[in-house]
Design a protein around this motif. Structure first.
Motif, PDB file in Angstrom:
ATOM      1  N   CYS A  15      10.761  -0.252  -9.824  1.00  5.50           N
ATOM      2  CA  CYS A  15      11.506  -1.497  -9.653  1.00  5.50           C
ATOM      3  C   CYS A  15      12.838  -1.230  -8.965  1.00  5.50           C
ATOM      4  O   CYS A  15      13.590  -0.339  -9.377  1.00  5.50           O
ATOM      5  CB  CYS A  15      11.726  -2.135 -11.019  1.00  5.50           C
ATOM      6  SG  CYS A  15      12.714  -3.636 -10.983  1.00  5.50           S
ATOM      7  N   GLY A  16      13.132  -1.988  -7.907  1.00  8.48           N
ATOM      8  CA  GLY A  16      14.422  -1.867  -7.228  1.00  8.48           C
ATOM      9  C   GLY A  16      14.706  -0.456  -6.762  1.00  8.48           C
ATOM     10  O   GLY A  16      13.899   0.161  -6.083  1.00  8.48           O
ATOM     11  N   GLU A  17      15.858   0.070  -7.185  1.00  6.44           N
ATOM     12  CA  GLU A  17      16.246   1.427  -6.812  1.00  6.44           C
ATOM     13  C   GLU A  17      16.009   2.421  -7.941  1.00  6.44           C
ATOM     14  O   GLU A  17      16.502   3.544  -7.887  1.00  6.44           O
ATOM     15  CB  GLU A  17      17.732   1.447  -6.424  1.00  6.44           C
ATOM     16  CG  GLU A  17      18.064   0.632  -5.181  1.00  6.44           C
ATOM     17  CD  GLU A  17      17.337   1.158  -3.937  1.00  6.44           C
ATOM     18  OE1 GLU A  17      17.116   2.384  -3.854  1.00  6.44           O
ATOM     19  OE2 GLU A  17      16.981   0.342  -3.076  1.00  6.44           O
ATOM     20  N   SER A  18      15.287   2.016  -8.977  1.00  5.32           N
ATOM     21  CA  SER A  18      15.063   2.912 -10.110  1.00  5.32           C
ATOM     22  C   SER A  18      14.272   4.137  -9.668  1.00  5.32           C
ATOM     23  O   SER A  18      13.471   4.095  -8.738  1.00  5.32           O
ATOM     24  CB  SER A  18      14.324   2.184 -11.231  1.00  5.32           C
ATOM     25  OG  SER A  18      13.021   1.801 -10.813  1.00  5.32           O
ATOM     26  N   GLN A  19      14.516   5.234 -10.357  1.00  2.00           N
ATOM     27  CA  GLN A  19      13.876   6.496 -10.029  1.00  2.00           C
ATOM     28  C   GLN A  19      12.532   6.634 -10.736  1.00  2.00           C
ATOM     29  O   GLN A  19      12.341   6.065 -11.822  1.00  2.00           O
ATOM     30  CB  GLN A  19      14.787   7.665 -10.418  1.00  2.00           C
ATOM     31  CG  GLN A  19      16.096   7.687  -9.667  1.00  2.00           C
ATOM     32  CD  GLN A  19      15.905   7.787  -8.174  1.00  2.00           C
ATOM     33  OE1 GLN A  19      15.185   8.665  -7.686  1.00  2.00           O
ATOM     34  NE2 GLN A  19      16.514   6.881  -7.424  1.00  2.00           N
ATOM     35  N   PRO A  20      11.603   7.366 -10.152  1.00  3.01           N
ATOM     36  CA  PRO A  20      10.333   7.628 -10.850  1.00  3.01           C
ATOM     37  C   PRO A  20      10.581   8.496 -12.069  1.00  3.01           C
ATOM     38  O   PRO A  20      11.656   9.106 -12.201  1.00  3.01           O
ATOM     39  CB  PRO A  20       9.498   8.359  -9.790  1.00  3.01           C
ATOM     40  CG  PRO A  20      10.509   8.980  -8.878  1.00  3.01           C
ATOM     41  CD  PRO A  20      11.660   8.015  -8.836  1.00  3.01           C
ATOM     42  N   PRO A  21       9.619   8.572 -12.990  1.00  3.87           N
ATOM     43  CA  PRO A  21       9.798   9.409 -14.180  1.00  3.87           C
ATOM     44  C   PRO A  21      10.099  10.852 -13.796  1.00  3.87           C
ATOM     45  O   PRO A  21       9.505  11.398 -12.865  1.00  3.87           O
ATOM     46  CB  PRO A  21       8.446   9.298 -14.897  1.00  3.87           C
ATOM     47  CG  PRO A  21       7.862   8.018 -14.401  1.00  3.87           C
ATOM     48  CD  PRO A  21       8.327   7.877 -12.986  1.00  3.87           C
ATOM     49  N   VAL A  22      11.041  11.452 -14.486  1.00  8.25           N
ATOM     50  CA  VAL A  22      11.401  12.847 -14.220  1.00  8.25           C
ATOM     51  C   VAL A  22      10.595  13.721 -15.170  1.00  8.25           C
ATOM     52  O   VAL A  22      10.824  13.717 -16.375  1.00  8.25           O
ATOM     53  CB  VAL A  22      12.916  13.073 -14.423  1.00  8.25           C
ATOM     54  CG1 VAL A  22      13.261  14.541 -14.202  1.00  8.25           C
ATOM     55  CG2 VAL A  22      13.717  12.190 -13.476  1.00  8.25           C
ATOM     56  N   ASP A  23       9.669  14.458 -14.635  1.00  6.62           N
ATOM     57  CA  ASP A  23       8.827  15.327 -15.448  1.00  6.62           C
ATOM     58  C   ASP A  23       8.417  16.521 -14.589  1.00  6.62           C
ATOM     59  O   ASP A  23       7.345  16.558 -14.014  1.00  6.62           O
ATOM     60  CB  ASP A  23       7.599  14.570 -15.963  1.00  6.62           C
ATOM     61  CG  ASP A  23       6.811  15.373 -16.982  1.00  6.62           C
ATOM     62  OD1 ASP A  23       7.246  16.498 -17.292  1.00  6.62           O
ATOM     63  OD2 ASP A  23       5.783  14.884 -17.463  1.00  6.62           O
ATOM     64  N   GLY A  24       9.318  17.490 -14.469  1.00  7.88           N
ATOM     65  CA  GLY A  24       9.041  18.641 -13.624  1.00  7.88           C
ATOM     66  C   GLY A  24       9.388  18.370 -12.177  1.00  7.88           C
ATOM     67  O   GLY A  24       9.990  17.350 -11.830  1.00  7.88           O
ATOM     68  N   PRO A  25       8.978  19.238 -11.292  1.00 14.95           N
ATOM     69  CA  PRO A  25       9.413  19.174  -9.885  1.00 14.95           C
ATOM     70  C   PRO A  25       8.546  18.302  -8.987  1.00 14.95           C
ATOM     71  O   PRO A  25       8.281  18.639  -7.833  1.00 14.95           O
ATOM     72  CB  PRO A  25       9.317  20.643  -9.463  1.00 14.95           C
ATOM     73  CG  PRO A  25       8.151  21.172 -10.245  1.00 14.95           C
ATOM     74  CD  PRO A  25       8.211  20.468 -11.585  1.00 14.95           C
ATOM     75  N   ALA A  26       8.051  17.177  -9.492  1.00 22.72           N
ATOM     76  CA  ALA A  26       7.214  16.310  -8.660  1.00 22.72           C
ATOM     77  C   ALA A  26       8.008  15.799  -7.462  1.00 22.72           C
ATOM     78  O   ALA A  26       9.200  15.509  -7.558  1.00 22.72           O
ATOM     79  CB  ALA A  26       6.690  15.138  -9.472  1.00 22.72           C
ATOM     80  N   VAL A  27       7.344  15.702  -6.319  1.00 19.11           N
ATOM     81  CA  VAL A  27       7.935  15.163  -5.093  1.00 19.11           C
ATOM     82  C   VAL A  27       7.467  13.728  -4.928  1.00 19.11           C
ATOM     83  O   VAL A  27       6.282  13.437  -5.085  1.00 19.11           O
ATOM     84  CB  VAL A  27       7.503  16.007  -3.875  1.00 19.11           C
ATOM     85  CG1 VAL A  27       7.995  15.379  -2.583  1.00 19.11           C
ATOM     86  CG2 VAL A  27       8.028  17.427  -4.004  1.00 19.11           C
ATOM     87  N   TRP A  28       8.407  12.820  -4.589  1.00 15.08           N
ATOM     88  CA  TRP A  28       8.060  11.405  -4.432  1.00 15.08           C
ATOM     89  C   TRP A  28       8.476  10.912  -3.065  1.00 15.08           C
ATOM     90  O   TRP A  28       9.587  11.187  -2.603  1.00 15.08           O
ATOM     91  CB  TRP A  28       8.740  10.556  -5.510  1.00 15.08           C
ATOM     92  CG  TRP A  28       8.263  10.891  -6.882  1.00 15.08           C
ATOM     93  CD1 TRP A  28       8.878  11.717  -7.789  1.00 15.08           C
ATOM     94  CD2 TRP A  28       7.054  10.446  -7.502  1.00 15.08           C
ATOM     95  NE1 TRP A  28       8.125  11.812  -8.930  1.00 15.08           N
ATOM     96  CE2 TRP A  28       7.010  11.038  -8.790  1.00 15.08           C
ATOM     97  CE3 TRP A  28       6.023   9.601  -7.098  1.00 15.08           C
ATOM     98  CZ2 TRP A  28       5.955  10.812  -9.672  1.00 15.08           C
ATOM     99  CZ3 TRP A  28       4.981   9.374  -7.976  1.00 15.08           C
ATOM    100  CH2 TRP A  28       4.949   9.979  -9.244  1.00 15.08           C
ATOM    101  N   LEU A  29       7.589  10.190  -2.413  1.00 15.76           N
ATOM    102  CA  LEU A  29       7.834   9.624  -1.096  1.00 15.76           C
ATOM    103  C   LEU A  29       7.617   8.121  -1.165  1.00 15.76           C
ATOM    104  O   LEU A  29       6.630   7.658  -1.746  1.00 15.76           O
ATOM    105  CB  LEU A  29       6.894  10.265  -0.070  1.00 15.76           C
ATOM    106  CG  LEU A  29       6.970   9.773   1.370  1.00 15.76           C
ATOM    107  CD1 LEU A  29       6.776  10.941   2.333  1.00 15.76           C
ATOM    108  CD2 LEU A  29       5.903   8.697   1.640  1.00 15.76           C
ATOM    109  N   THR A  30       8.541   7.341  -0.592  1.00 16.74           N
ATOM    110  CA  THR A  30       8.413   5.885  -0.589  1.00 16.74           C
ATOM    111  C   THR A  30       7.432   5.454   0.495  1.00 16.74           C
ATOM    112  O   THR A  30       7.636   5.718   1.683  1.00 16.74           O
ATOM    113  CB  THR A  30       9.777   5.212  -0.361  1.00 16.74           C
ATOM    114  OG1 THR A  30      10.665   5.583  -1.413  1.00 16.74           O
ATOM    115  CG2 THR A  30       9.625   3.695  -0.351  1.00 16.74           C
TER     116      THR A  30
END
Length: 319
Positions: A151-166
């Protein structure tokens, strides 16, 4: 003695058989040998795992705890072994694509593109309402890629070094019964919907808080909010029981109208995630390209969204 997978297999075998004697037969061991092994396992784990009498063996609370972990770890270990064999036999090539997703418009298009590009490579999917659960699946190697929403600018769950791309960013529209007085409007102010009941699909992010804050800025507190599956949301809108918050890519069925909310107070970002150290990470740019193409197709299929997007170019598929 350290706890090993073979010990968990013994615990599971006793629980499934309901007795040490039957478990020993199943495992091809002598009953005294299995009993001795079970006692050693119990010493390592700090307590009794089974209540045993003439009627059989029943897990204690500690035994239930160990069994719950064994039911996760043993299949995961077997899956890892099978995947490693397939990977080695494939000469180091990616043996399959495992994709998890929350509710969104991208998964079907991504699966189609992967299956078309590599028809001999299996593609499997998992779904969950929980972005956090899918993130955990990435980090534990259960899935290779996850498609989630934020939602909005919220960050994805932080659980280890996962990489996230929009992959893309969409406004949240409102879906109404086609006979609703506001259904034919080009846009609707959120405050004009103050008297509505609402329906929304579930999730574990901050969307509920963001919606409540947007309503407060519009001068009202939302009435009843039904959190339920997509089909029920659609039904409630169709019978005029609720206004439904939906992604702008949603395709409303007959009897429904999807209307943009003025100034787009609610926004939904589609994210693709993966583990950077996993072998599959080397094809992540290709998978991301397919995910963006799938999102762009979903935007084009939504005439209302495509028309709205012409005046709001900062939304849509990411470059």
């Amino acid at each position: 003695m350290d706890l090993e997978l073979r010990h968990l297999k013994i615990v599971r075998a006793v629980a499934e058989a309901g007795s040490v004697t039957k478990a020993a037969t199943h495992l091809g061991l002598a009953q005294p040998a299995l009993t001795a092994q079970l006692k050693r396992i119990e010493r390592v784990l700090g307590g009794t795992l089974f209540d045993r009498d003439h009627t059989g063996a029943r897990p204690t609370p500690l035994g239930e705890l160990v069994l719950s972990r064994a039911r996760v770890l043993l299949p995961a270990a077997r899956e890892l072994q099978e995947e490693a064999v397939r990977f080695a036999n494939a000469g180091g090539e990616v043996p399959r694509y495992r994709v998890g997703a929350t509710n969104g418009p991208i998964l079907g298009g991504l699966v189609d593109r992967l299956a078309t590009a590599w028809p001999s490579t299996p593609v499997t999917t998992r779904t969950s309402w929980s972005a956090r659960e899918l993130t955990t699946m990435i980090m534990s190697g259960v899935i290779d890629f996850a498609l989630i929403g934020a939602c909005g600018e919220s960050q994805p769950p932080v659980d280890g070094p996962a990489v996230w791309l929009t992959v893309g960013s969409d406004p949240v529209f409102v879906m109404l019964n086609e006979d609703h007085p506001l259904a034919g409007r080009r846009e609707v102010e959120l405050g004009e919907l103050a008297g509505e009941q609402w329906a929304v699909t579930p999730g574990d992010g901050c969307f509920g808080d963001c919606f409540a804050a947007a309503c407060a800025r519009a001068g009202f507190t939302p009435q009843t909010i039904y959190e339920t599956d997509v089909a029920t949301c659609v039904h409630l809108a169709k019978v005029g029981r609720a206004a439904v918050l939906c992604q702008a890519t949603f395709q409303p069925s007959a009897g429904l109208a999807m209307v943009p909310i003025s100034e787009a107070p609610l926004r939904w970002r589609h994210l693709l995630g993966w583990h950077p150290d996993a072998p599959i990470a080397r094809v992540a740019p290709m998978v991301a390209g397919y995910a963006k193409a799938a999102h762009a197709d979903a935007v084009r299929r939504s005439e209302r969204y495509a028309a709205w997007l012409a005046g709001h170019p900062h939304f849509g598929t990411s470059p």
